[in-house]
Scaffold this motif. Structure first.
Motif, PDB file in Angstrom:
ATOM      1  N   SER A  31       0.833  -1.206   0.000  1.00 22.25           N
ATOM      2  CA  SER A  31       0.000   0.000   0.000  1.00 22.25           C
ATOM      3  C   SER A  31       0.867   1.255   0.000  1.00 22.25           C
ATOM      4  CB  SER A  31      -0.941   0.001   1.209  1.00 22.25           C
ATOM      5  OG  SER A  31      -0.246   0.177   2.419  1.00 22.25           O
ATOM      6  N   PHE A  32       2.012   1.214   0.696  1.00 22.15           N
ATOM      7  CA  PHE A  32       2.936   2.341   0.640  1.00 22.15           C
ATOM      8  C   PHE A  32       3.445   2.542  -0.793  1.00 22.15           C
ATOM      9  CE2 PHE A  32       3.421   2.162   5.304  1.00 22.15           C
ATOM     10  CZ  PHE A  32       3.478   3.527   5.572  1.00 22.15           C
ATOM     11  N   ARG A  33       3.750   1.456  -1.463  1.00 25.83           N
ATOM     12  CA  ARG A  33       4.231   1.565  -2.832  1.00 25.83           C
ATOM     13  C   ARG A  33       3.180   2.206  -3.732  1.00 25.83           C
ATOM     14  NH1 ARG A  33       3.992  -0.538  -7.717  1.00 25.83           N
ATOM     15  NH2 ARG A  33       2.332  -1.974  -7.110  1.00 25.83           N
ATOM     16  N   ARG A  34       1.909   1.780  -3.552  1.00 26.09           N
ATOM     17  CA  ARG A  34       0.830   2.333  -4.380  1.00 26.09           C
ATOM     18  C   ARG A  34       0.584   3.806  -4.078  1.00 26.09           C
ATOM     19  NH1 ARG A  34      -1.898  -2.464  -2.880  1.00 26.09           N
ATOM     20  NH2 ARG A  34      -3.246  -1.193  -1.548  1.00 26.09           N
ATOM     21  N   MET A  35       0.601   4.158  -2.792  1.00 25.34           N
ATOM     22  CA  MET A  35       0.273   5.529  -2.403  1.00 25.34           C
ATOM     23  C   MET A  35       1.413   6.505  -2.645  1.00 25.34           C
ATOM     24  SD  MET A  35      -1.906   5.196   1.144  1.00 25.34           S
ATOM     25  CE  MET A  35      -0.660   4.244   2.012  1.00 25.34           C
ATOM     26  N   ILE A  36       2.637   6.067  -2.368  1.00 26.67           N
ATOM     27  CA  ILE A  36       3.766   6.997  -2.344  1.00 26.67           C
ATOM     28  C   ILE A  36       4.751   6.749  -3.470  1.00 26.67           C
ATOM     29  CG2 ILE A  36       5.610   7.934  -0.899  1.00 26.67           C
ATOM     30  CD1 ILE A  36       4.088   7.027   1.537  1.00 26.67           C
ATOM     31  N   GLY A  37       4.878   5.499  -3.880  1.00 24.90           N
ATOM     32  CA  GLY A  37       5.808   5.200  -4.963  1.00 24.90           C
ATOM     33  C   GLY A  37       6.882   4.219  -4.533  1.00 24.90           C
ATOM     34  N   GLU A  38       7.594   3.697  -5.505  1.00 25.04           N
ATOM     35  CA  GLU A  38       8.598   2.677  -5.237  1.00 25.04           C
ATOM     36  C   GLU A  38       9.847   3.242  -4.567  1.00 25.04           C
ATOM     37  OE1 GLU A  38       9.388   0.032  -8.422  1.00 25.04           O
ATOM     38  OE2 GLU A  38       7.259  -0.395  -8.790  1.00 25.04           O
ATOM     39  N   GLY A  39       9.939   4.559  -4.483  1.00 20.21           N
ATOM     40  CA  GLY A  39      11.040   5.168  -3.743  1.00 20.21           C
ATOM     41  C   GLY A  39      10.809   5.211  -2.254  1.00 20.21           C
ATOM     42  N   CYS A  40       9.608   4.780  -1.801  1.00 21.37           N
ATOM     43  CA  CYS A  40       9.299   4.761  -0.370  1.00 21.37           C
ATOM     44  C   CYS A  40      10.263   3.829   0.360  1.00 21.37           C
ATOM     45  CB  CYS A  40       7.867   4.303  -0.153  1.00 21.37           C
ATOM     46  SG  CYS A  40       7.433   4.023   1.575  1.00 21.37           S
ATOM     47  N   TYR A  41      10.788   4.302   1.463  1.00 20.54           N
ATOM     48  CA  TYR A  41      11.801   3.510   2.176  1.00 20.54           C
ATOM     49  C   TYR A  41      11.242   2.175   2.656  1.00 20.54           C
ATOM     50  CZ  TYR A  41       9.931   4.620   6.838  1.00 20.54           C
ATOM     51  OH  TYR A  41       9.136   4.712   7.955  1.00 20.54           O
ATOM     52  N   ILE A  42       9.985   2.133   3.063  1.00 18.64           N
ATOM     53  CA  ILE A  42       9.402   0.878   3.550  1.00 18.64           C
ATOM     54  C   ILE A  42       9.365  -0.155   2.429  1.00 18.64           C
ATOM     55  CG2 ILE A  42       7.245  -0.181   4.327  1.00 18.64           C
ATOM     56  CD1 ILE A  42       6.830   2.252   6.108  1.00 18.64           C
ATOM     57  N   TRP A  43       9.022   0.289   1.224  1.00 19.52           N
ATOM     58  CA  TRP A  43       9.009  -0.633   0.088  1.00 19.52           C
ATOM     59  C   TRP A  43      10.423  -1.100  -0.229  1.00 19.52           C
ATOM     60  CZ3 TRP A  43       5.987  -3.720  -2.532  1.00 19.52           C
ATOM     61  CH2 TRP A  43       6.403  -4.189  -3.775  1.00 19.52           C
ATOM     62  N   GLN A  44      11.360  -0.183  -0.220  1.00 15.83           N
ATOM     63  CA  GLN A  44      12.740  -0.540  -0.543  1.00 15.83           C
ATOM     64  C   GLN A  44      13.350  -1.488   0.491  1.00 15.83           C
ATOM     65  OE1 GLN A  44      15.221   2.869  -1.290  1.00 15.83           O
ATOM     66  NE2 GLN A  44      14.065   3.502  -3.093  1.00 15.83           N
ATOM     67  N   PHE A  45      12.888  -1.408   1.722  1.00 17.30           N
ATOM     68  CA  PHE A  45      13.442  -2.256   2.781  1.00 17.30           C
ATOM     69  C   PHE A  45      12.923  -3.691   2.718  1.00 17.30           C
ATOM     70  CE2 PHE A  45      14.407   1.324   6.087  1.00 17.30           C
ATOM     71  CZ  PHE A  45      15.377   1.824   5.235  1.00 17.30           C
ATOM     72  N   GLN A  46      11.919  -3.979   1.877  1.00 15.05           N
ATOM     73  CA  GLN A  46      11.296  -5.303   1.894  1.00 15.05           C
ATOM     74  C   GLN A  46      12.189  -6.399   1.322  1.00 15.05           C
ATOM     75  OE1 GLN A  46       8.376  -5.815   3.600  1.00 15.05           O
ATOM     76  NE2 GLN A  46       8.917  -3.673   4.068  1.00 15.05           N
ATOM     77  N   GLU A  47      12.877  -6.130   0.264  1.00 16.83           N
ATOM     78  CA  GLU A  47      13.671  -7.158  -0.419  1.00 16.83           C
ATOM     79  C   GLU A  47      14.932  -7.473   0.380  1.00 16.83           C
ATOM     80  OE1 GLU A  47      16.447  -7.499  -4.402  1.00 16.83           O
ATOM     81  OE2 GLU A  47      14.723  -6.134  -4.438  1.00 16.83           O
ATOM     82  N   PRO A  48      15.068  -8.692   0.878  1.00 20.71           N
ATOM     83  CA  PRO A  48      16.264  -9.031   1.663  1.00 20.71           C
ATOM     84  C   PRO A  48      17.540  -8.724   0.894  1.00 20.71           C
ATOM     85  CG  PRO A  48      14.631 -10.768   1.856  1.00 20.71           C
ATOM     86  CD  PRO A  48      14.127  -9.826   0.802  1.00 20.71           C
ATOM     87  N   GLY A  49      18.416  -7.978   1.530  1.00 25.83           N
ATOM     88  CA  GLY A  49      19.708  -7.661   0.938  1.00 25.83           C
ATOM     89  C   GLY A  49      19.760  -6.360   0.173  1.00 25.83           C
ATOM     90  N   ARG A  50      18.614  -5.864  -0.280  1.00 24.15           N
ATOM     91  CA  ARG A  50      18.637  -4.652  -1.116  1.00 24.15           C
ATOM     92  C   ARG A  50      19.159  -3.445  -0.346  1.00 24.15           C
ATOM     93  NH1 ARG A  50      13.494  -1.806  -4.347  1.00 24.15           N
ATOM     94  NH2 ARG A  50      14.590   0.149  -4.834  1.00 24.15           N
ATOM     95  N   ALA A  51      18.540  -3.150   0.784  1.00 21.90           N
ATOM     96  CA  ALA A  51      18.979  -1.988   1.561  1.00 21.90           C
ATOM     97  C   ALA A  51      20.383  -2.198   2.117  1.00 21.90           C
ATOM     98  CB  ALA A  51      17.994  -1.717   2.693  1.00 21.90           C
ATOM     99  N   GLU A  52      20.687  -3.443   2.508  1.00 22.56           N
ATOM    100  CA  GLU A  52      22.023  -3.719   3.027  1.00 22.56           C
ATOM    101  C   GLU A  52      23.085  -3.388   1.980  1.00 22.56           C
ATOM    102  OE1 GLU A  52      19.437  -6.916   5.116  1.00 22.56           O
ATOM    103  OE2 GLU A  52      19.362  -5.623   3.346  1.00 22.56           O
ATOM    104  N   ARG A  53      22.819  -3.745   0.732  1.00 22.42           N
ATOM    105  CA  ARG A  53      23.775  -3.444  -0.335  1.00 22.42           C
ATOM    106  C   ARG A  53      23.897  -1.936  -0.560  1.00 22.42           C
ATOM    107  NH1 ARG A  53      21.131  -7.979  -2.508  1.00 22.42           N
ATOM    108  NH2 ARG A  53      19.769  -6.655  -3.781  1.00 22.42           N
ATOM    109  N   ALA A  54      22.771  -1.250  -0.482  1.00 24.82           N
ATOM    110  CA  ALA A  54      22.800   0.207  -0.666  1.00 24.82           C
ATOM    111  C   ALA A  54      23.543   0.887   0.484  1.00 24.82           C
ATOM    112  CB  ALA A  54      21.373   0.742  -0.776  1.00 24.82           C
ATOM    113  N   PHE A  55      23.271   0.445   1.704  1.00 28.46           N
ATOM    114  CA  PHE A  55      23.952   1.033   2.862  1.00 28.46           C
ATOM    115  C   PHE A  55      25.467   0.826   2.765  1.00 28.46           C
ATOM    116  CE2 PHE A  55      20.279   0.695   6.200  1.00 28.46           C
ATOM    117  CZ  PHE A  55      19.432   1.385   5.328  1.00 28.46           C
ATOM    118  N   ALA A  56      25.873  -0.304   2.197  1.00 28.72           N
ATOM    119  CA  ALA A  56      27.294  -0.661   2.149  1.00 28.72           C
ATOM    120  C   ALA A  56      28.109   0.277   1.265  1.00 28.72           C
ATOM    121  CB  ALA A  56      27.446  -2.102   1.663  1.00 28.72           C
TER     122      ALA A  56
END
Length: 319
Positions: free
Chosen positions: A141-166
Motif C-alpha cells: 500500500s505504501f508503494r501504491r500511495m507513495i511510490g517505489e522510492g518509499c523507504y518501507i518498500w525498498q526495505f522489503q527485499e532481503p539484501g537490497r537496503a544492506e547493499r545500498a547502505f554498504a
C-alpha cells in the motif's frame, strides 16, 4: 547515583542485551527505535535512576548485542512483545512502566494492547497508535500511495537496503538517518535508493557529538543492519497477526510525546490525527505533549523529555 551496567538475559528463546541503571525502585523499560540502540536513552536513564527508578534499556532483538535471528518471521509483534514480557519475568515484576520511541513505541503500544496487565503506564514517543482497521499500510500500500522510492518498500527485499547502505561507511549511514530533516524523506526519486537520497549534514546539531554518533556506528559495524531491517520485513505478517484485537482500545494510562518538526508528522495526515478525536477514542487515558523538536526527540530535547517522563511516572509510582 549508580553507573550503567550491562548484562545478557535469556528471554523468549533468545539472548537480549540490557543496559541497567538504578538498583531499586519501580521498574522502567526504555525501548529504542530505528536505527538506534539502548544508548539513545542515556540521558533518560541517568535522570530516572537519580530519581529512584530501576531503569532497564534493552537492545531490541536484531540490534546491538542482542540476538539477531536470520528469519524475518522472527520479528513479529508476538516475538517483540514476548521479549518484553520475558524481561519483566526475569526481574520478577508483574508490571513496569514502559517508555518507547519509534519502533519502541510500536512495541509499547502493542504490549499495552496484548498484555495491559503487565503495563503500569506507557509513554510513547514520536509514533502514535493506529488501530488495525486504520493501519492498512502494508508495504504494497505504501508503494501504491507513495511510490517505489518509499523507504518501507525498498526495505522489503532481503539484501537490497544492506547493499545500498554498504556504499557508505557506518558513521555516514547513522548520520543520514539520525540527523535527517528533509520533509519528503519517505520517498526517493525514481531509480534512487533512500540512503542515497538522504543528506549527510555538513555540521552536527548541538544535541549530539561525533563521539556519540560513533558509538552507534561502531556497534552497527559489528552487528549489521539486517536485524533492524527485518522488523520492516515483518510488517505484512504483523497486520495479519493483530486481527483478533481489531477494535480494541489502549486502556493503560498513556502519555504521547512528539516534536512539532518530526518529519513523520507530515505524512498521510498524522499531525491532524494526533490532534483529533479518533486518536483519543482509541487511547482514552492519554496526555499529548508536543515539543519544539524533530523525530529523535529524547536526544534532541533530552532534559525536557526526561522531565515529561518523570512527571508522568510519578503520578503512578505510589500505586
Amino acid at each position: 547515583m549508580t553507573e550503567v551496567t550491562h548484562q545478557i538475559i535469556k528471554t523468549n528463546g533468545i539472548n537480549i542485551h540490557i543496559a541497567e541503571q538504578g538498583e531499586a525502585g519501580p521498574l522502567v523499560l526504555l525501548l529504542h527505535g530505528f536505527p538506534e540502540l539502548w544508548f539513545s536513552w542515556r540521558h533518560q536513564m541517568a535522570h530516572l535512576a537519580k530519581h529512584g527508578y530501576h531503569v532497564v534499556a534493552p537492545d531490541i532483538r536484531g540490534y546491538g548485542d542482542s540476538d539477531s535471528p536470520l528469519c524475518t518471521k522472527s520479528y513479529t509483534l508476538v516475538h517483540l512483545v514476548g521479549d518484553i514480557v520475558g524481561l519483566l519475568d526475569h526481574f520478577g515484576e508483574e508490571q513496569a512502566f514502559v517508555v518507547g520511541h519509534d519502533l519502541g513505541a510500536f512495541i509499547g503500544w502493542h504490549l499495552s494492547l496484548f498484555r495491559p496487565d503487565r503495563v503500569k503506564a506507557l509513554v510513547a514517543l514520536s509514533a502514535p497508535y493506529f488501530s488495525r482497521s486504520q493501519n492498512t499500510r502494508s508495504p504494497e500500500s505504501f508503494r501504491r500511495m507513495i511510490g517505489e522510492g518509499c523507504y518501507i518498500w525498498q526495505f522489503q527485499e532481503p539484501g537490497r537496503a544492506e547493499r545500498a547502505f554498504a556504499r557508505y561507511d557506518y558513521l555516514t549511514v547513522i548520520k543520514k538517518f539520525l540527523l535527517m530533516t528533509k520533509r519528503d524523506y519517505l520517498v526517493a526519486p525514481h531509480g534512487m535508493e533512500i540512503i542515497d537520497y538522504l543528506e549527510t549534514p555538513a555540521t552536527l546539531p548541538p544535541w549530539i557529538t561525533e563521539e556519540e554518533l560513533q558509538v552507534y556506528a561502531d556497534k552497527f559495524q559489528e552487528s549489521g543492519f539486517s536485524g533492524p531491517l527485518n522488523h520492516f520485513r515483518a510488517m505484512e505478517l504483523n497486520w495479519e497477526l493483530v486481527g483478533p484485537w481489531e477494535g480494541s482500545k489502549i486502556v493503560v494510562p498513556t502519555k504521547f510525546i512528539a516534536g512539532d518538526k518530526d518529519i513523520g508528522f507530515d505524512v498521510m495526515g498524522t499531525r491532524e490525527y494526533v490532534k483529533g478525536e479518533v486518536f483519543r477514542s482509541l487511547v482514552p487515558n492519554i496526555e499529548v505533549v508536543i515539543l519544539d523538536g524533530h523525530h529523535h526527540i529524547q536526544q534532541e530535547k533530552a532534559q525536557e523529555v526526561s522531565n515529561e517522563i518523570l512527571s508522568f511516572l510519578k503520578k503512578f509510582s505510589a500505586n
